[in-house]
Design an enzyme around this catalytic site. Structure first.
Site, PDB file in Angstrom:
ATOM      1  N   ASN A  52      34.535  36.415  44.674  1.00  0.00           N
ATOM      2  CA  ASN A  52      34.965  37.438  43.713  1.00  0.00           C
ATOM      3  C   ASN A  52      36.479  37.637  43.665  1.00  0.00           C
ATOM      4  OD1 ASN A  52      34.764  40.218  42.245  1.00  0.00           O
ATOM      5  ND2 ASN A  52      35.776  40.656  44.204  1.00  0.00           N
ATOM      6  N   ILE A 110      31.307  38.682  50.757  1.00  0.00           N
ATOM      7  CA  ILE A 110      31.980  39.052  49.501  1.00  0.00           C
ATOM      8  C   ILE A 110      33.491  38.954  49.689  1.00  0.00           C
ATOM      9  CG2 ILE A 110      32.231  40.867  47.748  1.00  0.00           C
ATOM     10  CD1 ILE A 110      29.648  42.104  49.312  1.00  0.00           C
ATOM     11  N   LYS A 166      39.917  29.489  36.093  1.00  0.00           N
ATOM     12  CA  LYS A 166      38.550  29.972  35.852  1.00  0.00           C
ATOM     13  C   LYS A 166      37.714  28.911  35.124  1.00  0.00           C
ATOM     14  CE  LYS A 166      38.743  34.226  37.631  1.00  0.00           C
ATOM     15  NZ  LYS A 166      37.966  34.616  38.815  1.00  0.00           N
ATOM     16  N   THR A 184      39.789  48.102  36.495  1.00  0.00           N
ATOM     17  CA  THR A 184      40.223  47.810  37.872  1.00  0.00           C
ATOM     18  C   THR A 184      41.739  47.621  37.879  1.00  0.00           C
ATOM     19  OG1 THR A 184      40.119  45.425  37.633  1.00  0.00           O
ATOM     20  CG2 THR A 184      38.067  46.523  38.299  1.00  0.00           C
ATOM     21  N   TYR A 235      45.568  31.230  34.851  1.00  0.00           N
ATOM     22  CA  TYR A 235      44.302  31.931  35.094  1.00  0.00           C
ATOM     23  C   TYR A 235      43.175  31.288  34.281  1.00  0.00           C
ATOM     24  CZ  TYR A 235      41.096  35.989  35.327  1.00  0.00           C
ATOM     25  OH  TYR A 235      40.011  36.826  35.529  1.00  0.00           O
TER      26      TYR A 235
HETATM   27  N1  LIG Z   1      39.120  43.274  35.768  1.00  0.00           N
HETATM   28  C1  LIG Z   1      38.745  42.557  34.734  1.00  0.00           C
HETATM   29  O1  LIG Z   1      38.803  43.015  33.594  1.00  0.00           O
HETATM   30  C2  LIG Z   1      38.200  41.173  34.941  1.00  0.00           C
HETATM   31  C3  LIG Z   1      37.781  40.467  33.809  1.00  0.00           C
HETATM   32  C4  LIG Z   1      37.242  39.191  33.980  1.00  0.00           C
HETATM   33  C5  LIG Z   1      37.118  38.668  35.246  1.00  0.00           C
HETATM   34  N2  LIG Z   1      37.544  39.384  36.333  1.00  0.00           N
HETATM   35  C6  LIG Z   1      37.377  38.773  37.662  1.00  0.00           C
HETATM   36  O2  LIG Z   1      36.658  39.667  38.497  1.00  0.00           O
HETATM   37  C7  LIG Z   1      37.039  39.473  39.859  1.00  0.00           C
HETATM   38  C8  LIG Z   1      37.392  40.806  40.497  1.00  0.00           C
HETATM   39  O3  LIG Z   1      38.507  41.323  39.796  1.00  0.00           O
HETATM   40  P1  LIG Z   1      38.954  42.858  39.892  1.00  0.00           P
HETATM   41  O4  LIG Z   1      39.256  43.271  38.511  1.00  0.00           O
HETATM   42  O5  LIG Z   1      37.999  43.618  40.715  1.00  0.00           O
HETATM   43  O6  LIG Z   1      40.343  42.669  40.656  1.00  0.00           O
HETATM   44  P2  LIG Z   1      41.194  43.671  41.583  1.00  0.00           P
HETATM   45  O7  LIG Z   1      40.736  45.075  41.424  1.00  0.00           O
HETATM   46  O8  LIG Z   1      42.602  43.316  41.318  1.00  0.00           O
HETATM   47  O9  LIG Z   1      40.776  43.198  43.052  1.00  0.00           O
HETATM   48  C9  LIG Z   1      41.089  41.895  43.466  1.00  0.00           C
HETATM   49  C10 LIG Z   1      40.495  41.653  44.833  1.00  0.00           C
HETATM   50  O10 LIG Z   1      40.864  40.302  45.219  1.00  0.00           O
HETATM   51  C11 LIG Z   1      41.470  40.342  46.495  1.00  0.00           C
HETATM   52  N3  LIG Z   1      42.544  39.348  46.599  1.00  0.00           N
HETATM   53  C12 LIG Z   1      43.533  39.097  45.719  1.00  0.00           C
HETATM   54  N4  LIG Z   1      44.384  38.195  46.223  1.00  0.00           N
HETATM   55  C13 LIG Z   1      43.926  37.878  47.464  1.00  0.00           C
HETATM   56  C14 LIG Z   1      44.394  37.039  48.492  1.00  0.00           C
HETATM   57  N5  LIG Z   1      45.515  36.319  48.372  1.00  0.00           N
HETATM   58  N6  LIG Z   1      43.679  36.963  49.639  1.00  0.00           N
HETATM   59  C15 LIG Z   1      42.552  37.705  49.796  1.00  0.00           C
HETATM   60  N7  LIG Z   1      42.063  38.514  48.853  1.00  0.00           N
HETATM   61  C16 LIG Z   1      42.753  38.617  47.699  1.00  0.00           C
HETATM   62  C17 LIG Z   1      42.042  41.747  46.651  1.00  0.00           C
HETATM   63  O11 LIG Z   1      42.070  42.091  48.042  1.00  0.00           O
HETATM   64  P3  LIG Z   1      43.420  42.355  48.908  1.00  0.00           P
HETATM   65  O12 LIG Z   1      44.508  42.702  47.949  1.00  0.00           O
HETATM   66  O13 LIG Z   1      43.023  43.455  49.839  1.00  0.00           O
HETATM   67  O14 LIG Z   1      43.635  41.052  49.617  1.00  0.00           O
HETATM   68  C18 LIG Z   1      41.027  42.586  45.899  1.00  0.00           C
HETATM   69  O15 LIG Z   1      39.988  43.002  46.753  1.00  0.00           O
HETATM   70  C19 LIG Z   1      38.192  38.474  39.839  1.00  0.00           C
HETATM   71  O16 LIG Z   1      37.720  37.182  40.130  1.00  0.00           O
HETATM   72  C20 LIG Z   1      38.668  38.527  38.400  1.00  0.00           C
HETATM   73  O17 LIG Z   1      39.309  37.330  38.012  1.00  0.00           O
HETATM   74  C21 LIG Z   1      38.081  40.620  36.216  1.00  0.00           C
END
Ligand SMILES: NC(=O)c1ccc[n+]([C@@H]2O[C@H](COP(=O)([O-])OP(=O)(O)OC[C@H]3O[C@@H](n4cnc5c(N)ncnc54)[C@H](OP(=O)(O)O)[C@@H]3O)[C@@H](O)[C@H]2O)c1
Length: 252
Positions: free
Chosen positions: A87, A6, A158, A191, A154
């Site tokens: 993810n 993951i 995607k 998040t 973005y």
């Molecule tokens: N939140 C929403 O409403 C939403 C809606 C649609 C889709 N999504 C998608 O759902 C997925 C999860 O999003 P989330 O909302 O859970 O985001 P989040 O809370 O911001 O978490 C993002 C995760 O990605 C990792 N990450 C970011 N940049 C990175 C890098 N350069 N190298 C390694 N890891 C990196 C972060 O880990 P570190 O910072 O520890 O590296 C963190 O664990 C994403 O693909 C997002 O596009 C989210």
């Protein structure tokens, strides 16, 4: 033994996916820049295999190096199935075109699109020499199919991820392999990514007020609920390879 790899499990949806799979006794590998100590403790309590790899997914050389190592180690265990959750994601840059800087563009495209392509490639390459079934789950977004002003990079990354998913599924079907690949749109979740969105400016992001209201009105989905719906789908044995799933179809 079943393995799950993951990316972005340090918080948000990735953390929720990891928690759900550790509870189900999966051997879990997490990849992000920071480690989530709660996951490590949970795996220790459950007596399950857990390993974290530190990797900056915006750097292609690190992605290649770290995932060569991960695929080597995981396939060595000869698991029946490996579930790979692409993810990790980044929303920034949030700005209209004409106001973008190159570095955040590169970072966004590499984390959201190039890294999942490279990771999928490495797993499907290794799988050719084993009996393991590989299941790729790419976390996409509604923004892949709907233009959102201020999110052009973005949305494009995607959208590319969706097309990559469909193309790989078509190739694997033609090759008659047992591997599958899907994309999953998780809806608008509570998040840190949403916090980043809410802290942008209306000049950069036209829909800012709408997204602030989502939080004020309690409309954001809980990552645990989304993760559980995704895991139920993933483990159901009824996954349609190539399909772009939406959480709303699973929760209704
Ligand atoms: N939140 C929403 O409403 C939403 C809606 C649609 C889709 N999504 C998608 O759902 C997925 C999860 O999003 P989330 O909302 O859970 O985001 P989040 O809370 O911001 O978490 C993002 C995760 O990605 C990792 N990450 C970011 N940049 C990175 C890098 N350069 N190298 C390694 N890891 C990196 C972060 O880990 P570190 O910072 O520890 O590296 C963190 O664990 C994403 O693909 C997002 O596009 C989210």
């Amino acid at each position: 033994m079943k393995y799950a790899v993951i990316t972005g499990a340090s918080k948000g949806l990735g953390e929720a996916i990891a928690k759900s799979l550790i509870a189900k006794q999966f051997a879990v590998v997490t990849v992000s820049r920071t480690e989530n100590e709660k996951l490590k403790m949970m795996a220790q309590e459950k007596g399950t295999s857990y390993q974290h790899f530190s990797c900056n997914l915006s750097l292609e050389s690190e992605v290649q190096e770290v995932f060569m190592e991960i695929t080597h180690r995981v396939f060595q265990k000869e698991p029946s199935d490996i579930f790979v959750f692409n993810n990790a994601g980044v929303i920034e840059p949030i700005a209209t075109v004409g106001h973008l800087d190159k570095t955040p563009i590169d970072r966004n495209i590499t984390v959201n699109l190039t890294a999942p392509i490279m990771i999928t490639n490495l797993f499907l390459h290794k799988a050719q020499f084993s009996d393991t079934a590989v299941h790729i789950i790419n976390i996409t977004s509604g923004a892949a199919v709907r233009p959102i002003q201020g999110w052009s990079v973005y949305c494009s990354a995607k959208a590319g991820l969706n097309m990559f998913t469909q193309t790989v599924a078509s190739e694997q079907a033609a090759l008659q392999t047992k591997h599958s690949i899907i994309a999953f749109s998780p809806g608008i979740m509570d998040t840190d990514m949403q916090a980043t969105i809410r802290s942008s400016s209306e000049k950069a992001f036209k829909d800012l007020k709408k997204f602030q209201e989502y939080q004020e009105k309690g409309m954001l989905l809980k990552p645990d609920m989304v993760a559980n719906a995704l895991i139920d789908l993933t483990l159901s044995g009824n996954v349609e390879s190539g399909k772009i799933y939406n959480v709303n179809d699973l929760l209704n």
